[in-house]
Design a protein around this motif. Structure first.
Motif, PDB file in Angstrom:
ATOM      1  N   GLU A 125       0.830  -1.216   0.000  1.00 40.78           N
ATOM      2  CA  GLU A 125       0.000   0.000   0.000  1.00 40.78           C
ATOM      3  C   GLU A 125       0.863   1.264   0.000  1.00 40.78           C
ATOM      4  O   GLU A 125       0.560   2.228  -0.697  1.00 40.78           O
ATOM      5  CB  GLU A 125      -0.961   0.007   1.191  1.00 40.78           C
ATOM      6  CG  GLU A 125      -1.852   1.231   1.259  1.00 40.78           C
ATOM      7  CD  GLU A 125      -2.741   1.439   0.025  1.00 40.78           C
ATOM      8  OE1 GLU A 125      -3.212   2.580  -0.162  1.00 40.78           O
ATOM      9  OE2 GLU A 125      -2.966   0.490  -0.747  1.00 40.78           O
ATOM     10  N   ARG A 127       3.876   1.511  -1.227  1.00 36.23           N
ATOM     11  CA  ARG A 127       4.441   1.596  -2.576  1.00 36.23           C
ATOM     12  C   ARG A 127       3.408   2.102  -3.578  1.00 36.23           C
ATOM     13  O   ARG A 127       3.735   2.872  -4.482  1.00 36.23           O
ATOM     14  CB  ARG A 127       4.981   0.245  -3.029  1.00 36.23           C
ATOM     15  CG  ARG A 127       6.284  -0.113  -2.386  1.00 36.23           C
ATOM     16  CD  ARG A 127       6.884  -1.372  -2.995  1.00 36.23           C
ATOM     17  NE  ARG A 127       8.092  -1.718  -2.314  1.00 36.23           N
ATOM     18  CZ  ARG A 127       9.295  -1.193  -2.582  1.00 36.23           C
ATOM     19  NH1 ARG A 127       9.410  -0.289  -3.534  1.00 36.23           N
ATOM     20  NH2 ARG A 127      10.355  -1.575  -1.906  1.00 36.23           N
ATOM     21  N   ARG A 128       2.155   1.677  -3.422  1.00 36.84           N
ATOM     22  CA  ARG A 128       1.103   2.132  -4.326  1.00 36.84           C
ATOM     23  C   ARG A 128       0.914   3.644  -4.200  1.00 36.84           C
ATOM     24  O   ARG A 128       0.818   4.368  -5.192  1.00 36.84           O
ATOM     25  CB  ARG A 128      -0.222   1.415  -4.030  1.00 36.84           C
ATOM     26  CG  ARG A 128      -1.328   1.780  -5.033  1.00 36.84           C
ATOM     27  CD  ARG A 128      -2.716   1.489  -4.500  1.00 36.84           C
ATOM     28  NE  ARG A 128      -3.041   2.200  -3.282  1.00 36.84           N
ATOM     29  CZ  ARG A 128      -3.347   3.515  -3.225  1.00 36.84           C
ATOM     30  NH1 ARG A 128      -3.357   4.255  -4.299  1.00 36.84           N
ATOM     31  NH2 ARG A 128      -3.643   4.073  -2.062  1.00 36.84           N
ATOM     32  N   GLN A 132       1.662   6.581  -6.950  1.00 36.54           N
ATOM     33  CA  GLN A 132       0.672   7.623  -7.258  1.00 36.54           C
ATOM     34  C   GLN A 132       1.292   9.013  -7.126  1.00 36.54           C
ATOM     35  O   GLN A 132       1.064   9.895  -7.962  1.00 36.54           O
ATOM     36  CB  GLN A 132      -0.530   7.476  -6.327  1.00 36.54           C
ATOM     37  CG  GLN A 132      -1.630   8.479  -6.574  1.00 36.54           C
ATOM     38  CD  GLN A 132      -2.776   8.322  -5.578  1.00 36.54           C
ATOM     39  OE1 GLN A 132      -2.831   7.374  -4.801  1.00 36.54           O
ATOM     40  NE2 GLN A 132      -3.697   9.266  -5.601  1.00 36.54           N
ATOM     41  N   GLN A 146       7.950   1.510  -9.027  1.00 37.54           N
ATOM     42  CA  GLN A 146       7.203   1.103  -7.832  1.00 37.54           C
ATOM     43  C   GLN A 146       6.119   0.089  -8.187  1.00 37.54           C
ATOM     44  O   GLN A 146       5.903  -0.892  -7.466  1.00 37.54           O
ATOM     45  CB  GLN A 146       6.592   2.322  -7.139  1.00 37.54           C
ATOM     46  CG  GLN A 146       7.589   3.236  -6.483  1.00 37.54           C
ATOM     47  CD  GLN A 146       8.467   2.519  -5.470  1.00 37.54           C
ATOM     48  OE1 GLN A 146       7.992   1.744  -4.638  1.00 37.54           O
ATOM     49  NE2 GLN A 146       9.766   2.770  -5.537  1.00 37.54           N
ATOM     50  N   LEU A 147       5.443   0.302  -9.296  1.00 36.34           N
ATOM     51  CA  LEU A 147       4.389  -0.633  -9.713  1.00 36.34           C
ATOM     52  C   LEU A 147       4.974  -2.005 -10.052  1.00 36.34           C
ATOM     53  O   LEU A 147       4.365  -3.033  -9.732  1.00 36.34           O
ATOM     54  CB  LEU A 147       3.610  -0.056 -10.894  1.00 36.34           C
ATOM     55  CG  LEU A 147       2.795   1.194 -10.568  1.00 36.34           C
ATOM     56  CD1 LEU A 147       2.224   1.809 -11.835  1.00 36.34           C
ATOM     57  CD2 LEU A 147       1.694   0.888  -9.558  1.00 36.34           C
ATOM     58  N   ILE A 150       5.604  -3.736  -6.840  1.00 36.06           N
ATOM     59  CA  ILE A 150       4.345  -4.214  -6.263  1.00 36.06           C
ATOM     60  C   ILE A 150       3.952  -5.540  -6.884  1.00 36.06           C
ATOM     61  O   ILE A 150       3.547  -6.469  -6.188  1.00 36.06           O
ATOM     62  CB  ILE A 150       3.221  -3.152  -6.449  1.00 36.06           C
ATOM     63  CG1 ILE A 150       3.476  -1.950  -5.541  1.00 36.06           C
ATOM     64  CG2 ILE A 150       1.843  -3.765  -6.167  1.00 36.06           C
ATOM     65  CD1 ILE A 150       2.586  -0.757  -5.829  1.00 36.06           C
TER      66      ILE A 150
END
Length: 157
Positions: A125, A127-128, A132, A146-147, A150
Motif C-alpha cells: 500500500e 508503494r502504491r 501515485q 514502484q508498480l 508491487i
C-alpha cells in the motif's frame, strides 16, 4: 519543612490524578478509533494535545484520526509536528504522505512516502501511494518502478 512536604505530596497527588485522567482519555480516543468514530477520537486527541503539546505519539494519533475522518488538510500540521519531534514514527510519515495525496499535493507526498517504503519495503500500500505521488508529480519512470515492485511482491495484484 512540614509545609514543603505537604506541598510535594499535594503536587504528586494532583499529577497522579492528571496522569490517570490523561490515560483514561487516551484509552477512550483509542476505542473511538477502533469503532470508526474518527471525529470523536480527533476531538479527544485535540484535548490531549493541548494538555501535553509536545508528545509525538499524541500528535500522530491526532493526525491519523483527522486523516481517517476525511480531514486530511487538518491532519498535516499535527503529523508534521509529530515527525519533527520523532522522525522514526513511520505511521506518521505514511499518513502525512496520504494526506498530501488526498489534497492533490503529489510533490509534498513523495518524501514522507519514500521514508515509509524505505522502512517497510514489503508494504504494498505504501508503494502504491508512492507510485501515485510519483505519477502525479510527472515522475513516470519512478512510478513504473514502484508498480513493478508491487507486482513482484503481490503477483495477484
Amino acid at each position: 519543612m512540614a509545609l514543603a512536604l505537604i506541598a510535594v505530596l499535594c503536587c504528586t497527588a494532583i499529577a497522579t490524578a492528571q496522569s490517570a485522567d490523561l490515560a483514561a482519555r487516551s484509552r477512550a480516543a483509542g476505542e473511538a478509533m477502533q469503532a470508526g468514530r474518527f471525529a470523536d477520537a480527533a476531538s479527544i486527541y485535540q484535548d490531549l494535545v493541548q494538555a501535553v503539546p509536545n508528545d509525538p505519539g499524541l500528535l500522530m494519533n491526532l493526525g491519523m484520526a483527522l486523516a481517517m475522518g476525511g480531514r486530511e488538510a487538518d491532519a498535516i500540521v499535527p503529523l508534521q509536528k509529530a515527525i519533527a519531534l520523532n522522525p522514526k514514527l513511520i505511521p506518521a510519515h505514511m499518513f502525512l504522505g496520504s494526506s498530501y495525496l488526498a489534497r492533490g499535493d503529489a510533490a509534498s507526498a513523495i518524501a514522507p512516502l519514500e521514508r515509509v517504503v524505505a522502512a517497510r519495503p514489503s508494504d504494498v500500500e505504501s508503494r502504491r501511494m508512492l507510485a501515485q505521488a510519483y505519477s502525479g508529480h510527472g515522475r513516470t519512470a519512478d512510478a513504473v518502478s514502484q508498480l513493478r515492485k508491487i507486482t513482484e511482491l503481490e503477483p495477484a495484484l
